[in-house]
Design an enzyme around this catalytic site. Structure first.
Site, PDB file in Angstrom:
ATOM      1  N   SER A   1      -4.595  -7.164   1.147  1.00 47.63           N
ATOM      2  CA  SER A   1      -5.453  -6.791   0.020  1.00 47.63           C
ATOM      3  C   SER A   1      -6.824  -6.308   0.474  1.00 47.63           C
ATOM      4  O   SER A   1      -7.371  -6.775   1.480  1.00 47.63           O
ATOM      5  CB  SER A   1      -5.644  -7.993  -0.911  1.00 47.63           C
ATOM      6  OG  SER A   1      -4.428  -8.377  -1.478  1.00 47.63           O
TER       7      SER A   1
ATOM      8  N   GLU B   1       8.367 -13.547   2.326  1.00 47.29           N
ATOM      9  CA  GLU B   1       7.307 -14.302   1.675  1.00 47.29           C
ATOM     10  C   GLU B   1       7.685 -14.775   0.283  1.00 47.29           C
ATOM     11  O   GLU B   1       7.145 -15.760  -0.198  1.00 47.29           O
ATOM     12  CB  GLU B   1       6.055 -13.407   1.596  1.00 47.29           C
ATOM     13  CG  GLU B   1       4.852 -14.077   0.979  1.00 47.29           C
ATOM     14  CD  GLU B   1       3.602 -13.207   1.008  1.00 47.29           C
ATOM     15  OE1 GLU B   1       3.560 -12.251   1.791  1.00 47.29           O
ATOM     16  OE2 GLU B   1       2.690 -13.500   0.244  1.00 47.29           O
TER      17      GLU B   1
END
Lengths: 379, 233
Positions: A133, A248
């Site tokens: 991010s 994930e």
């Protein structure tokens, strides 16, 4: 998406013995700290515990022995992970390195990278964070703007990452950066493995609404890393990251983060519970049992070498909903004040406050539902 | 899956299609009552994995015929109903996807609208959950030589989970279909009305939640995890 075929969860070896050994080990080695640390325990940082766990052979289990790993099957690792989470063990320090950075280095990394990083990861001593991010690239990850330019000395990195969990205690970051000048969207991206003590890196904390320091901002100011920091193929960063996200999203952490609250609810209710509480326990148990089947099946599909992107998203979507629903429903039914200090009240308070993050981390609910919709043949 | 299992499913599709107009007789004549009877007793020697697959087909094609009762006795009816429900939910999803990919409004298929996509994603998660519950229940029953009392935990959890999916699945299926889904001529009600009925049959939500909750309470907080892992994988 075709009808759901349940992949048989069939790990090799004596799984009952694996569970029994680990439970006996935890009985001796798990810190008996605050009950709240048992909830959301993959965010609980305890490097002493991680080192002990690594020494006992429970980290890097699937890595080859030549890199310090255990040469074990991914589903044996799955069993260990679900046991650690169900027990509320503080696995946060090594969590990301064990779950995704290690496997990704093994798959895409150079021999030098494998030898340099994997033994430390398997020992529970080398921790990693994920540099995805950025301020302008949240759900829209392809908007990444941090650049790395190849020079004679190596890669020169400029830019900023944000919401980086664990950057303040991690040794390395696996970062997605734009290596091709003028490239757009998901083209021209590459993954670099960056030692976080490299000059020019500044890490600043972001304190969350629970008062915890998990997130960070990470700034890169003309940071020079060697040519050998490139992981995998130049320009293939998007493809590699997408594969990483599959690791994930489907794990047991997506439904076991709040398990400590269910345990406390059952214990507080006693052997002959109030009918309304019994009904709530029944409904939560049914959901958890179903999620476990979905998660195990997805792990089995992943272990078979297939891409369970959509199945992983189903696990995450349902798991997030379950874990956000649980503290709300428990609060609606149990008596007791907000500031009470019994286990149930403390866990309830902590998970009510933590739960908004569950459908944000690892992909927002809206992004995850979009992936599922694409898998259904919509769009 | 094995060739015998595939052949069984093909046969079920063909026979149930005939039974949809002719009634239960073709199903009886085709020998589905012998599905779970051991081969040495002259039966097909199937397991609950076979029953699960056949009943999922029955849930789509002949939801109103007593196929579950023909295949298995009273003690198996909650488990059988989970399979019928999984099949019917899968069909509701298939019909919904087909509809939103073909029906055009505002100049494009409904499936291009994010609001519709997100609704169908929610529905798909519920359907996959029930399919997984039905499959895991089958695995447990087969591991326990079809002894339903040894699969009491799984039967309770699976039927409760299936019941709780009915509201979401039927509501979204009808919502994305609009008015056409509410007509007698369109096929959606052939699966959604049975789903509404099955939610209350062989134990509604309250029945299984109380039963499962009381069972778990006797295990204790840590005991739940130990029991669950001891029962499978």
């Amino acid at each position: 998406m075709q009808g759901f075929a349940l992949y048989p969860f069939d790990p090799p070896g004596d799984i009952a013995a694996l569970r029994a050994d680990l439970r006996a080990w935890l009985a001796v080695n798990q810190p008996q700290g605050d009950v709240v640390a048992r909830a959301n325990c993959w965010a609980s940082f305890d490097p002493d515990f991680s080192r002990a766990l690594g020494a006992a052979g429970y980290i890097g289990m699937t890595l080859p022995a030549q890199y310090g790993g255990g040469d074990q099957h991914p589903l044996e690792r799955y069993v260990v992970i679900e046991e650690l989470l169900a027990a509320g063990a503080p696995v946060g320090a090594h969590w990301i390195a064990d779950r995704q950075t290690g496997p990704l280095i093994l798959r895409y990394g150079s021999e030098e990278q494998r030898q340099r990083y994997l033994p430390g990861i398997a020992a529970g001593e080398l921790y990693a964070c994920i540099g995805l991010s950025e301020p302008g690239a949240g759900s829209d990850l392809a908007a990444v703007r941090t650049t790395a330019r190849e020079t004679a000395e190596g890669w020169r990195i400029n830019g900023q990452k944000i919401w980086t969990t664990g950057a303040h205690f991690s040794h390395i970051m696996l970062a997605l950066v734009r290596t091709e000048e003028g490239s757009e969207r998901n083209a021209g991206l590459s993954q670099l493995l960056i030692d976080l003590d490299t000059p020019g890196i500044t890490i600043r904390p972001i304190i969350d609404m629970a008062g915890h320091h998990d997130f960070n901002e990470v700034f890169f100011d003309d940071v020079l890393v060697p040519h050998g920091a490139l992981v995998g193929e130049r320009g293939q960063g998007w493809k590699q990251v997408t594969a990483e996200l599959g690791l994930e999203r489907s794990g047991p952490e997506r439904y076991l983060s709040s398990h400590a609250l269910l345990v406390a609810l059952i214990d507080a209710a006693g052997a002959e519970p109030d009918p309304a509480i019994a009904a709530l326990i029944g409904e939560l148990t049914a959901e958890m049992w179903t999620l476990r089947q979905l998660s195990m099946s997805t792990a089995a599909k992943l272990a078979a070498g297939e891409d369970p992107m959509v199945e992983a998203s189903v696990v995450k979507e349902l798991g997030n909903a379950f874990e956000q629903d649980m503290p709300r429903r428990v609060q609606a039914i149990v008596t007791g004040g907000w500031d009470d200090e019994d286990d149930l009240a403390k866990l309830l308070r902590a998970l009510l406050i933590a739960s908004p993050s569950f459908s944000l981390r690892g992909g927002t609910r809206e992004v995850i539902r979009g992936i599922i919709a694409r898998g259904l043949g919509l769009r | 899956m094995s060739a015998a299992h595939d052949m069984l499913c093909d046969t079920a599709r063909a026979v149930f299609a005939e039974a949809a107009t002719a009634g239960i007789a073709p199903v009886e004549e085709a020998g589905f009552g012998l599905l779970l009877v051991p081969e040495e007793d002259g039966g097909f020697g199937g397991d609950w994995g076979d029953a699960n697959a056949v009943l999922q087909i029955a849930g789509v094609v002949v939801p109103d015929l007593p196929v579950a009762e023909l295949i298995a006795g009273e003690a198996y009816q909650p488990a059988a109903t989970v399979s019928l429900m999984a099949g019917a939910m899968g069909q509701a999803l298939v019909l919904s996807i087909e509809h939103v990919n073909t029906r055009q409004q505002f100049g494009r298929p409904l499936g291009k609208f994010q609001a519709v996509q997100q609704s169908l994603a929610v529905m798909a998660c519920e359907v996959r959950a029930v399919e997984a519950a039905a499959a895991a229940l089958a695995t447990r029953l087969d591991a326990m030589s079809l002894d339903p009392s040894a699969a009491d935990f799984e039967i309770a959890a699976a039927k409760l989970r299936a019941n709780r999916a009915v509201g979401v699945v039927t509501a979204i299926a009808h919502q994305v279909h609009g008015a056409i889904g509410f007509t007698e001529e369109y096929d959606l009600h052939r699966v959604t009305v049975p789903l509404m009925r099955w939610r209350g049959a062989h134990g509604n939500d309250a029945y299984w939640a109380a039963r499962l909750g009381r069972q778990v309470a006797t295990l204790g907080g840590r005991g739940l995890w130990e029991a669950m892992t001891a029962r499978g994988a």
